[in-house]
Design a protein around this motif. Sequence first.
Motif, PDB file in Angstrom:
ATOM      1  N   GLN A  11       0.818  -1.206   0.000  1.00 18.79           N
ATOM      2  CA  GLN A  11       0.000   0.000   0.000  1.00 18.79           C
ATOM      3  C   GLN A  11       0.856   1.263   0.000  1.00 18.79           C
ATOM      4  OE1 GLN A  11      -1.604  -1.620   3.790  1.00 18.79           O
ATOM      5  NE2 GLN A  11      -1.601   0.535   4.491  1.00 18.79           N
ATOM      6  N   GLU A  12       0.213   2.348  -0.401  1.00 18.06           N
ATOM      7  CA  GLU A  12       0.913   3.622  -0.511  1.00 18.06           C
ATOM      8  C   GLU A  12       1.394   4.160   0.836  1.00 18.06           C
ATOM      9  OE1 GLU A  12       2.037   5.198  -3.076  1.00 18.06           O
ATOM     10  OE2 GLU A  12       1.150   3.946  -4.623  1.00 18.06           O
ATOM     11  N   SER A  13       0.839   3.657   1.918  1.00 16.12           N
ATOM     12  CA  SER A  13       1.266   4.086   3.253  1.00 16.12           C
ATOM     13  C   SER A  13       2.780   3.997   3.404  1.00 16.12           C
ATOM     14  CB  SER A  13       0.603   3.216   4.327  1.00 16.12           C
ATOM     15  OG  SER A  13      -0.789   3.203   4.192  1.00 16.12           O
ATOM     16  N   PHE A  14       3.346   2.893   2.937  1.00 15.10           N
ATOM     17  CA  PHE A  14       4.788   2.704   3.085  1.00 15.10           C
ATOM     18  C   PHE A  14       5.581   3.694   2.230  1.00 15.10           C
ATOM     19  CE2 PHE A  14       3.274  -1.490   4.520  1.00 15.10           C
ATOM     20  CZ  PHE A  14       3.965  -1.569   5.725  1.00 15.10           C
ATOM     21  N   ARG A  15       5.079   3.953   1.037  1.00 15.37           N
ATOM     22  CA  ARG A  15       5.805   4.879   0.150  1.00 15.37           C
ATOM     23  C   ARG A  15       5.706   6.315   0.647  1.00 15.37           C
ATOM     24  NH1 ARG A  15       5.855   4.204  -5.968  1.00 15.37           N
ATOM     25  NH2 ARG A  15       3.871   5.308  -5.862  1.00 15.37           N
ATOM     26  N   ALA A  16       4.717   6.590   1.496  1.00 15.52           N
ATOM     27  CA  ALA A  16       4.557   7.937   2.053  1.00 15.52           C
ATOM     28  C   ALA A  16       5.426   8.156   3.291  1.00 15.52           C
ATOM     29  CB  ALA A  16       3.097   8.178   2.412  1.00 15.52           C
ATOM     30  N   ALA A  52      -4.761  -0.715   8.313  1.00 16.82           N
ATOM     31  CA  ALA A  52      -5.324   0.592   8.651  1.00 16.82           C
ATOM     32  C   ALA A  52      -5.279   0.821  10.155  1.00 16.82           C
ATOM     33  CB  ALA A  52      -6.768   0.692   8.158  1.00 16.82           C
ATOM     34  N   GLU A  53      -4.963   2.040  10.539  1.00 13.20           N
ATOM     35  CA  GLU A  53      -4.972   2.439  11.944  1.00 13.20           C
ATOM     36  C   GLU A  53      -5.765   3.741  12.061  1.00 13.20           C
ATOM     37  OE1 GLU A  53      -0.924   2.594  13.340  1.00 13.20           O
ATOM     38  OE2 GLU A  53      -0.551   0.499  12.807  1.00 13.20           O
ATOM     39  N   PRO A  54      -7.090   3.624  12.060  1.00  7.65           N
ATOM     40  CA  PRO A  54      -7.944   4.819  12.108  1.00  7.65           C
ATOM     41  C   PRO A  54      -7.650   5.691  13.329  1.00  7.65           C
ATOM     42  CG  PRO A  54      -9.238   2.850  11.600  1.00  7.65           C
ATOM     43  CD  PRO A  54      -7.873   2.378  11.999  1.00  7.65           C
ATOM     44  N   GLY A  55      -7.560   6.987  13.073  1.00  5.72           N
ATOM     45  CA  GLY A  55      -7.338   7.930  14.156  1.00  5.72           C
ATOM     46  C   GLY A  55      -5.893   8.087  14.594  1.00  5.72           C
ATOM     47  N   SER A  56      -4.983   7.357  13.956  1.00  2.00           N
ATOM     48  CA  SER A  56      -3.575   7.409  14.371  1.00  2.00           C
ATOM     49  C   SER A  56      -2.881   8.687  13.911  1.00  2.00           C
ATOM     50  CB  SER A  56      -2.822   6.196  13.816  1.00  2.00           C
ATOM     51  OG  SER A  56      -2.810   6.231  12.391  1.00  2.00           O
ATOM     52  N   GLY A  57      -3.392   9.281  12.831  1.00  2.00           N
ATOM     53  CA  GLY A  57      -2.769  10.488  12.315  1.00  2.00           C
ATOM     54  C   GLY A  57      -1.482  10.239  11.551  1.00  2.00           C
ATOM     55  N   LEU A  64      -5.911  10.015   5.855  1.00  2.00           N
ATOM     56  CA  LEU A  64      -4.842  10.690   5.114  1.00  2.00           C
ATOM     57  C   LEU A  64      -4.762  10.241   3.652  1.00  2.00           C
ATOM     58  CD1 LEU A  64      -4.106  11.424   8.049  1.00  2.00           C
ATOM     59  CD2 LEU A  64      -1.710  11.280   7.392  1.00  2.00           C
ATOM     60  N   GLY A  65      -5.473   9.171   3.302  1.00  2.00           N
ATOM     61  CA  GLY A  65      -5.561   8.760   1.903  1.00  2.00           C
ATOM     62  C   GLY A  65      -4.480   7.827   1.387  1.00  2.00           C
ATOM     63  N   HIS A  66      -3.599   7.325   2.271  1.00  2.00           N
ATOM     64  CA  HIS A  66      -2.514   6.444   1.805  1.00  2.00           C
ATOM     65  C   HIS A  66      -2.862   4.960   1.892  1.00  2.00           C
ATOM     66  CE1 HIS A  66      -0.045   9.984   1.635  1.00  2.00           C
ATOM     67  NE2 HIS A  66      -0.108  10.174   2.936  1.00  2.00           N
ATOM     68  N   VAL A  67      -3.973   4.647   2.553  1.00  2.00           N
ATOM     69  CA  VAL A  67      -4.350   3.241   2.718  1.00  2.00           C
ATOM     70  C   VAL A  67      -5.062   2.776   1.451  1.00  2.00           C
ATOM     71  CG1 VAL A  67      -5.574   1.554   4.145  1.00  2.00           C
ATOM     72  CG2 VAL A  67      -4.479   3.534   5.220  1.00  2.00           C
TER      73      VAL A  67
END
Length: 200
Positions: A11-16, A52-57, A64-67
């Motif tokens: 997922q894009e989370s890692f690339r961010a 996903a970690e909702p509310g983690s910021g 934040l749109g990276h998931v």
Amino acid sequence: MTRALIVIDVQESFRADPLWEAVSDPKVADKVDRLVRLARRAGDLVVWVLHAEPGSGDVFDPALGHVRLQAGLERREGEEPLLHKTSHNAFSTTNLQQLLTERGVRELTVCGIRTEQCVETTARLASDLGYLVTFVVDATATHPIPYRDAPADQTVAELLADPRTLPADEVVRRTEYALAGRFATIATVDELEAAADLPA
């Protein structure tokens, strides 16, 4: 359908995350895509899992749109389930086991990010649940791991400069050794493609 490919957290989370510059394989999505194509060709189920970690910021907060899947990967809507997990393994906080049971799946191929964390943990649990597991080691990626006493806020440069840091390639190697013969069969994308092309 007795086999399934489980694609974990590509997922894009890692690339961010700044740590992506130290990832073991920045093109891991390309190898995952090859596996997905192979699974589809064989008629295997493809299951996509995102963390996903909702509310983690942070980068895993859906707000934040990276998931979302990394660029270059495409899920077949309506055919390939998409699950969101909040635990390290893909089973505990999803309906993955129910989904696999309903479809008669007994063999799993696993790939994704991170090698020793969510992918390995899923492989171990799957094995304990009675699945035959293939761990496609070169279709996984991870990062260097800091020493246990390293400061949590260190930069990527500081992480890489610390001689106590465990390099990413060593993390992958140790995961292979830990899983092989006990929890999973270790394979590469090339090996699976070659096996698929063998005459019946």
